[in-house]
Design a protein around this motif. Sequence first.
Motif, mmCIF file in Angstrom:
data_model
loop_
_atom_site.group_PDB
_atom_site.id
_atom_site.type_symbol
_atom_site.label_atom_id
_atom_site.label_comp_id
_atom_site.label_asym_id
_atom_site.label_seq_id
_atom_site.Cartn_x
_atom_site.Cartn_y
_atom_site.Cartn_z
ATOM 1 N N LYS A 262 0.846 -1.185 0.000
ATOM 2 C CA LYS A 262 0.000 0.000 0.000
ATOM 3 C C LYS A 262 0.884 1.238 0.000
ATOM 4 C CE LYS A 262 -4.469 -0.438 2.105
ATOM 5 N NZ LYS A 262 -5.403 0.114 3.062
ATOM 6 N N PRO B 201 -7.134 9.428 5.116
ATOM 7 C CA PRO B 201 -6.741 8.092 4.658
ATOM 8 C C PRO B 201 -5.242 7.789 4.753
ATOM 9 C CG PRO B 201 -6.933 9.573 2.798
ATOM 10 C CD PRO B 201 -7.094 10.411 4.031
ATOM 11 N N GLN C 294 -3.868 4.549 -0.417
ATOM 12 C CA GLN C 294 -4.635 3.320 -0.199
ATOM 13 C C GLN C 294 -4.341 2.220 -1.206
ATOM 14 O OE1 GLN C 294 -6.650 2.579 2.380
ATOM 15 N NE2 GLN C 294 -6.077 4.524 3.300
ATOM 16 N N MET C 295 -3.895 2.570 -2.408
ATOM 17 C CA MET C 295 -3.724 1.506 -3.409
ATOM 18 C C MET C 295 -2.427 0.733 -3.185
ATOM 19 S SD MET C 295 -2.900 3.682 -6.861
ATOM 20 C CE MET C 295 -3.019 2.335 -8.007
ATOM 21 N N MET C 296 -2.435 -0.512 -3.661
ATOM 22 C CA MET C 296 -1.208 -1.326 -3.606
ATOM 23 C C MET C 296 -0.631 -1.423 -4.997
ATOM 24 S SD MET C 296 -1.523 -4.743 -1.367
ATOM 25 C CE MET C 296 -2.496 -4.799 0.102
ATOM 26 N N GLU C 297 0.691 -1.273 -5.088
ATOM 27 C CA GLU C 297 1.399 -1.474 -6.350
ATOM 28 C C GLU C 297 2.742 -2.122 -6.023
ATOM 29 O OE1 GLU C 297 0.304 1.647 -9.666
ATOM 30 O OE2 GLU C 297 1.209 2.681 -7.994
ATOM 31 N N ILE D 16 -13.332 11.715 3.071
ATOM 32 C CA ILE D 16 -12.085 10.962 3.247
ATOM 33 C C ILE D 16 -11.545 10.437 1.925
ATOM 34 C CG2 ILE D 16 -12.635 10.295 5.613
ATOM 35 C CD1 ILE D 16 -13.422 7.540 4.560
ATOM 36 N N LEU D 17 -12.191 10.799 0.815
ATOM 37 C CA LEU D 17 -11.757 10.293 -0.489
ATOM 38 C C LEU D 17 -10.687 11.202 -1.100
ATOM 39 C CD1 LEU D 17 -15.251 9.100 -1.738
ATOM 40 C CD2 LEU D 17 -13.331 7.684 -1.006
ATOM 41 N N PRO D 18 -9.961 10.692 -2.108
ATOM 42 C CA PRO D 18 -8.836 11.460 -2.659
ATOM 43 C C PRO D 18 -9.244 12.809 -3.248
ATOM 44 C CG PRO D 18 -9.258 9.461 -3.962
ATOM 45 C CD PRO D 18 -10.094 9.370 -2.747
ATOM 46 N N THR E 253 -2.405 11.379 -8.927
ATOM 47 C CA THR E 253 -3.373 10.393 -9.414
ATOM 48 C C THR E 253 -4.078 10.858 -10.687
ATOM 49 O OG1 THR E 253 -3.767 9.494 -7.220
ATOM 50 C CG2 THR E 253 -5.548 9.230 -8.803
ATOM 51 N N GLY F 192 -5.537 10.334 -1.308
ATOM 52 C CA GLY F 192 -6.064 9.094 -0.741
ATOM 53 C C GLY F 192 -5.870 7.886 -1.639
ATOM 54 N N MET F 193 -5.911 8.083 -2.932
ATOM 55 C CA MET F 193 -5.726 6.956 -3.850
ATOM 56 C C MET F 193 -4.303 6.393 -3.733
ATOM 57 S SD MET F 193 -7.054 5.032 -6.181
ATOM 58 C CE MET F 193 -8.554 5.834 -6.751
#
Lengths: 179, 355
Positions: B7, B31, B174-177, B114-116, B260, B170-171
């Motif tokens: 994450k 986030p 929170q995202m996994m790469e 709470i969103l990006p 993002t 937030g993106m």
Amino acid sequence: MQTEIKFAGFGGQGILLSAKLLAYAAMKQGAEVAWIPSYGPEMRGGTAYCTVVISDKYIGSPIIKNPTHLVAMNRPSLEKFAGDVKPGGIVFINSSLIPVRSEREDIMELVVPVNDIAIEAGSVRAANIVALAAFAAKSGLVDLDLLKKCIKEEFAAKAKIIPMNMTAFDAGVKAAQES
Amino acid sequence: MAKVLMKGNEAIAEAAIRAGCTNYFAYPITPQSEVAEYLAKRLPEVDGVFLQGESEVAVGYMIFGAAGAGERVMTTSSSPGVSLMSEALSYIAAAQCPAVFVNIVRGGPGLGGILPSQGDYFQATKGGGHGDYHLLVLAPDGVQEAVEMTMQAFTLAEKYRNPVMILGDGMIGQMMEPVEFRDDLKSEPSNKDDWATNGMSTRGSKKRNLVKSLFLDPAELNNNNLVLKAKYDQMKREEVQFEIYNDDTDYQVLITSYGTMSRVCRTAIDMLKDEGIDVAMFRPKTLFPFPEKAVYDAAVKESCKSVISIEMSMGQMVEDVERCVKGQRPVEFYGECGGEIPSPEKIIEIVKGLI
């Protein structure tokens, strides 16, 4: 070539983990991957969903409206997302909890009683592994032995539950092959 | 080292450890709370200090104290939390202490959502706190870049003795790469003995170091501002980073976008290319210093008819783009915020309207 898989279900069904394991195996195969959770003010037992993107090149937009495939673990997930799946994709239906179907002609339905199979394998908590295995077997997105290895690595700290999850995995693959 | 799947928040935390961060203070906020969760476990393993403050205001000054003592220090927060830290940011910049601040931006204003979002561009690049100061602001577009920029941030903070901000969203948190922690990204050792209040006996010196932001003598205060200004000018000369996508074409439109949002624009550009339409994208990686000349050069290419800034905000970076393009091309704007991220299809529709 880019494939997007949406995993959806109740919070607590192990949706995020299934998705992560698929992304992890695809990464080990050399693909570009992204794991994108829906995060929001959700409560326990609320909906959880997550998208995995697998690509042979740099992944641009992490926002996916129309995934290639859907893995639906409960009825609200199927009803909410089945319409979004691209034509030709797989719609996976957990028939232990979903009495209805997608009502689409242009997709491939994979219907597996995931919870029943998991209970038979030792615990309903392995339902996400049954679903992952069945979906992976049907879609051919990742090598199944590699995926098994990734599951073993994920559960390395809880070695006790590995054999049960392996049984669940094999049963999931078998269910997909027989469907 | 092999790639691992992480994450963004956890990857930033691990990058900080590998960059030699010894102190981390924070107050939880979505986030970005995984950073604190990760470092609570990981910092004691490397004999570091993890402390959850009683508020972001307190955390800001814990950062100031540790930075002044020459520790490699970081905090992470999200928009409302960063507002509370902004007073301390002004003090830290005035007193010339190095520190790393990570803002995993969420929708605002107020408690927002709470969103990006990219609604904190102004706050990050134009101040936030009071007085003539700037942060050096790095804007990653994914998890790997978040790692690289976090490691760079410590080196840059110490080079300039100035707070550096990682402006994610937030993106990215929170995202996994897949990420790789490359060995060549290790931070340089600090020059702290020259200025830090780390104890005369510790550094074997008879000279007292003083960390302060109060200069009552107007000439002295003016001089401190000139010193800061000289640093910001040096950043503008030496630290500008950017990327231009699809610029080896006769593009008709230049998109400016970062973080993002730039990834969605990249997908839109690929889709437009399939239709035979060439559009380029200018992506600043440093928001301060802003790539002033580079964006001008990209905008005034003969084939380019117009510029559009696409953001997850109501129009913030577009003001810098307009300033730099100097009226040579029309500069348009499109944005959504509150957690809504414009889709590639929407961007295509907007861009086609410009052709």
